[in-house]
Design an enzyme around this catalytic site. Structure first.
Site, PDB file in Angstrom:
ATOM      1  N   LYS A  76      33.487  35.216  37.721  1.00  7.20           N
ATOM      2  CA  LYS A  76      34.455  34.922  38.705  1.00  7.20           C
ATOM      3  C   LYS A  76      33.934  34.648  40.137  1.00  7.20           C
ATOM      4  O   LYS A  76      32.896  35.318  40.532  1.00  7.20           O
ATOM      5  CB  LYS A  76      35.202  36.188  38.473  1.00  7.20           C
ATOM      6  CG  LYS A  76      36.602  36.201  39.449  1.00  7.20           C
ATOM      7  CD  LYS A  76      37.430  37.798  39.513  1.00  7.20           C
ATOM      8  CE  LYS A  76      38.520  37.785  39.926  1.00  7.20           C
ATOM      9  NZ  LYS A  76      39.145  38.897  39.680  1.00  7.20           N
ATOM     10  N   SER A 151      44.325  38.833  38.536  1.00  2.00           N
ATOM     11  CA  SER A 151      43.657  37.681  39.307  1.00  2.00           C
ATOM     12  C   SER A 151      42.391  36.807  38.741  1.00  2.00           C
ATOM     13  O   SER A 151      42.140  35.783  39.265  1.00  2.00           O
ATOM     14  CB  SER A 151      43.022  38.614  40.602  1.00  2.00           C
ATOM     15  OG  SER A 151      42.101  39.227  40.300  1.00  2.00           O
ATOM     16  N   SER A 175      43.542  43.040  36.508  1.00  2.00           N
ATOM     17  CA  SER A 175      43.106  42.040  36.754  1.00  2.00           C
ATOM     18  C   SER A 175      42.059  41.130  35.475  1.00  2.00           C
ATOM     19  O   SER A 175      41.702  39.969  35.619  1.00  2.00           O
ATOM     20  CB  SER A 175      42.504  41.710  38.172  1.00  2.00           C
ATOM     21  OG  SER A 175      43.167  41.451  39.204  1.00  2.00           O
TER      22      SER A 175
END
Lengths: 483, 484
Positions: A76, A151, A175
């Protein structure tokens, strides 16, 4: 090759079936051919990946391979990785080349894994649909007009689209778990403090926690083995020994006590999803588990409490993005105030600004007691609910999300409706407990996630509970249409 | 109507840790800009603070030194404000639960009285960097070397009522923090900075007047001037029927006056909240007791001991014990020479004067305690005169060598051979016919005053090396013998 799990790839590498360079090259080719459909990566790092793959092949050749040696993964874009742009999905950091590695990145490097690149995400991890990225929305491989969740939407989409065997994510209010639920993946948000936050760009410090996003619970266990552990650079990381998360994956579940909180099966939940979750619970009964209805009475307060605490911390954490030392700076500032204002106006997207404003307001003189302090009190109540419940049951189960992947744009006009997406996940972050999401069915051709919640530092048990389900069912083997 | 001032001080003492409060970067003063700022100090995305427990130890040392309450749980809070030299956009400090709670200390005043001053609290926090406005036209340079340096902010009760009391209190705190070694006390480098809160009210009034805060004063003299000036300014405004706005002021040393920095309306809302990146500091009694038991001698105890053990005058004992480096220096010289009085005289005389001229502190003196002691021993054994000793001291200061070496190089050793001295005395008398006749002609009780001329001539003839005591012993009997 692209459908293989980490466990399978590791066996293939060990047996000489293929090399890390071959796997890596294949993935890099696939990313460049297909990611225009998903937008799951912000930055692909082919040179770094090939260099790491070569080094990994040498390690394998020397007979020193660990299970992650030569396995490509995606990170990420919230983890600082030396020499690579680390944007957190924001224009503010579009030009930011991290000069250091996050502890998590260091650990994967030390394990000789291969980094394919940095995945798309909601700006500063604020969002539940990955529509808040400066680099554009991510498309869910399960439906071209569907969000992948957020997210960590880029990480989830990349794994679901087989553009990476696995990925890292972070979870502040859901997330990791919510994107896993929406893309038919297995992911775990560990206990707060289990994985170091050093080098992970902060959204809400007391809630943020990194974890893996994978095809199976077994892969999640393999990844968590790399990630977990005390870090002297993170004062909030737990100085507790780390178990081998793969050690008891196959432990039988006879006698397992599962609690079903009635608040997680209310009217908010899509009835078709409720059926799927109940079916999964039946499966667990068949595996020897006992079911008990429990109550987490303060669940409804978790959204208001979360949306005070998280923005309050974010408003302070994001103050460092001021255009002075790095990141975006507006053109030709007239003076200091003009520089601050325009830099932040231009650099942050609307959701980030909204949360900075909410957080700033909540901490203001005269409002602190009514908002922040009150929210912290509610947080303790929520935590106490869980502690009480986990005295009676081993794990708590329920849906990960109230509904399957929604359409892009469906909730962008109403932030509160978007926040409701995390109703079942964010209370865990407030309590600091670990939670998983694993695939447990399909509704209208879209995946359904089962959330499994455990006690503090009970990751080993959670992964075991998830793995045994995956030994008995095939939901996790479903792949997005067209793959 | 009579006015009275109400004064409270906030003192920022930089803690003498080698690394910063939340990072491993060095705290040394004077390095090239931004060379002592690591990723944490620059507030790079993703970085996290790690508390330097050395700073905790020092804060607890201070707390135990003034017998204050030590809070077993204290918490770091974020004080949020935007400024370019505050890289995170907040300062990590302690608002709600400081490490040191209430305490007090006694100050001595010039009228011989003493007064008890309350300490409200002392808390740990990080220093900001520096903004350099002068060096870069139309821009501001940011130096983050100082960012993250640990500070102990010591907040007094509003117990002082004059500039004298405020200065005595500030000096007392200064002597405590330097004595226990938690602060180098260097005010010029900003290691010890004082904010003065001043208000005035009619004598006997209970209600406090509006106060002003004059920030970052870095010398005792300026504290005195700033407070005196501020009291007068406030009284004048009030007597003219005006009112004092609550505000932050700056002291301008050149103009010797304070001026507005920001008004109450411009004050920040700091939005304090507990820092989620740091755990609360939890300490046990054992930890506090261990620190208390290792605490070095405090200035009050030292002063008492100096006046008793070394028989020093009260004022000398107070001055010497007030500064740890000076006290340590003194003790070495006094012990080595076995002459505390001589040691004190030289320390407060020649040494203090020379340090002052060169703007140095005692621990920066090129003449160390052992070297000075070696010089004083030569005075004591009559090897050199006091005048010659001053010359030797100057040469030692300039690095010309040890006392003995300089005495020998410059030929300053006193002549103590009685025969040789008598020879010079007789020669001078033989060559001073006129003065000898005047001496003989004078009334006996006036003759004593006339010896000076002969002494001068003799010392000159001996090139200053004749032992003056011996000369005196010989001169008068020889002259008096001529009178009969």
């Amino acid at each position: 090759m692209f459908s293989k799990t980490i466990a399978q790839l590791a066996r293939g590498l060990k047996d000489g079936e293929f090399s890390s360079c071959e796997i890596t090259e294949n993935y890099l080719d696939r990313i460049s051919a297909q990611d225009n459909k998903y937008n799951s990566y912000i930055t692909v790092t082919p040179e770094l990946a090939m260099q790491q793959a070569k080094a990994a092949d040498a390690v394998i050749g020397a007979g020193n391979a660990g299970i992650m040696t030569g396995i490509p993964i995606a990170h990420k874009d919230i983890f600082c990785s030396k020499g690579t742009r680390t944007s957190a999905g924001s224009k503010m950091l579009d030009n930011f080349i991290a000069p250091y590695d996050a502890t998590l990145i260091e650990k994967f490097n030390a394990a000789n894994s291969v980094s394919l690149g940095k995945t798309n995400m909601d700006e500063f991890a604020m969002g539940s649909s990955n529509e808040n990225s400066y680099y554009g929305p991510v498309i869910n491989p399960w439906g071209e007009n569907r969000v992948p969740g957020g997210s960590s939407g880029g990480s989830a989409a990349a794994v679901a689209a087989q553009l990476a065997p696995a990925a890292t994510g972070t979870d502040t209010g859901g997330s990791i778990r919510q994107p896993c639920a929406l893309t038919n993946l297995s992911g775990i948000k560990p206990t707060y403090g289990r994985v170091s936050r050093f080098g992970m760009i902060a959204f809400a410090s007391s809630l943020d926690q990194a974890g893996p996003i994978a095809k199976t619970a077994e892969d999640a266990a393999i990844l968590l083995n790399v990630m977990a552990g005390f870090d002297p650079k993170d004062s909030t990381s737990a100085d507790k020994p780390v178990s081998d998360y793969t050690a008891s994956l196959n432990q039988p579940l006879a006698g397992l006590k599962i609690g079903l909180p009635k608040e997680f099966f209310s009217d908010d939940l899509n009835p078709l999803m409720a059926e799927q979750v109940q079916a999964a619970v039946k499966e667990y009964q068949a595996l020897g588990a006992q079911i008990k209805e429990i109550s987490l009475p303060n669940t409804a307060l978790s959204i208001p409490a979360y949306y005070i605490i998280a923005p309050a911390e974010a408003s302070s954490n994001l103050s460092r993005f001021d255009g002075v030392r790095y990141g975006h700076r507006c053109d030709a500032p007239l003076d200091l105030e003009d520089m601050y204002k325009r830099t932040r106006q231009e650099g942050f997207g609307p959701e980030v600004k909204r949360r900075i404003l909410v957080g700033t307001y909540a901490l203001s003189e005269g409002f602190y007691d009514a908002y922040y302090k009150k929210a912290q009190q509610i947080r303790r109540l929520i935590q106490q609910d869980y502690i009480n419940a986990l005295k009676e049951v081993d794990v708590i189960m329920g849906p990960t999300t109230p509904q399957p992947a929604f359409k892009i744009g469906a909730k962008t006009s109403d932030p509160v409706e978007m926040y409701m997406e995390d109703i079942y996940t964010l209370s865990l972050n407030l309590a600091g407990l670990p939670g998983m999401s694993i695939p447990c069915g399909m509704v209208d051709g879209l995946p359904v996630g089962l959330q499994i919640i455990g006690n503090y530092f009970a990751e080993e048990r959670l992964l075991n509970v998830a793995h045994m389900f995956q030994q008995a069912t095939d939901w996790h083997k479903n792949t997005a249409p067209g793959l | 109507m009579e006015w009275e001032a109400v004064i409270g001080l906030e003192i920022h003492a930089q803690l003498a840790t080698t690394t910063k409060i939340f990072s491993g970067a060095s705290t040394a003063f004077g390095a090239e800009a931004n060379t002592q700022a690591c990723a944490v100090d620059l507030a790079l995305p993703g970085t996290l603070p790690v508390f330097n427990t050395k700073a905790l130890e020092m804060a607890v040392m201070f707390g135990t030194a003034i017998d204050a309450e030590i809070n077993k749980t204290s918490v770091f809070d974020r004080k949020n404000y935007f400024y370019p030299d505050s890289p995170k956009g907040y300062q990590t400090s302690q608002l709600f639960y400081p490490i040191v709670g209430t305490g007090s200390l006694e100050i001595e005043l010039s009228d011989g009285n003493s007064k008890l001053i309350g300490v409200t609290r002392a808390h740990l926090e990080e220093d900001a960097g520096k903004s350099l406005h002068e060096k870069f036209p139309s821009m501001t340079g940011i130096d983050l070397n100082r960012a993250g340096t640990p500070l102990l902010e010591i907040v007094s009760d509003p117990d002082m009522s004059s500039a004298e009391e405020a200065v005595a209190y500030a000096k007392k705190i200064h002597s405590i923090v330097t004595s226990i070694g938690i602060c180098d006390g260097n005010m010029a480098e900003g290691s010890f900075r004082v904010d003065c809160n001043v208000s005035v009210r009619h004598k006997g009034e209970q209600k406090l007047g509006n106060r002003t805060e004059t920030k970052n004063i870095n010398s005792f003299r300026f504290i005195e001037k700033a407070i005196k000036g501020e009291i007068i300014r406030q009284i004048e405004i009030l007597e003219d029927g005006g009112s004092i706005p609550q505000e932050t002021r700056l002291y301008d040393a050149e103009k010797d006056q304070t001026r507005t920095m920001r008004s109450k309306e411009e004050a920040n809302d700091y939005r304090y909240f507990p820092c989620p990146d740091l755990l609360p500091i939890v300490i046990e009694d054992d930890y506090i007791d261990a620190i208390r038991s290792k605490l070095p001698e405090l200035p009050d105890a030292k002063r008492q001991r100096f006046s008793e053990q070394y028989n020093l005058a009260a004022k000398d004992a107070a001055v010497i014990s007030g500064n740890r480096a000076q006290a340590d220096y003194f003790e070495i010289v006094a012990t080595s020479t076995k002459d505390a009085k001589l040691a004190a005289n030289w320390l407060l005389g020649e040494m203090a004067k020379t340090l002052n001229q060169n703007d140095l502190q005692i621990d920066q003196s090129p003449v160390d305690a052992q070297a000075l002691a070696a010089l004083l021993l030569r005075i004591k054994d009559n090897s050199i005169s006091v005048n010659a000793a001053r010359q030797v001291f100057e040469a030692m200061w300039n690095g010309e060598g040890s006392a003995d070496q300089i005495i020998s190089d410059k030929g300053l050793k006193q002549v103590t051979d009685t025969g040789a001295i008598e020879k010079i005395v007789r020669e001078v008398i033989a060559n001073s016919d006129k003065q000898v006749q005047q001496y003989i002609a004078a009334e006996p009780d006036k003759r004593g005053k006339m010896l000076g001329y002969f002494m001068g001539q003799i010392m000159k003839a001996s090139k200053g090396k004749a032992n003056p005591g011996q000369v005196q012993g010989l001169l008068k009997p020889i002259l008096d013998s001529l009178c009969n």
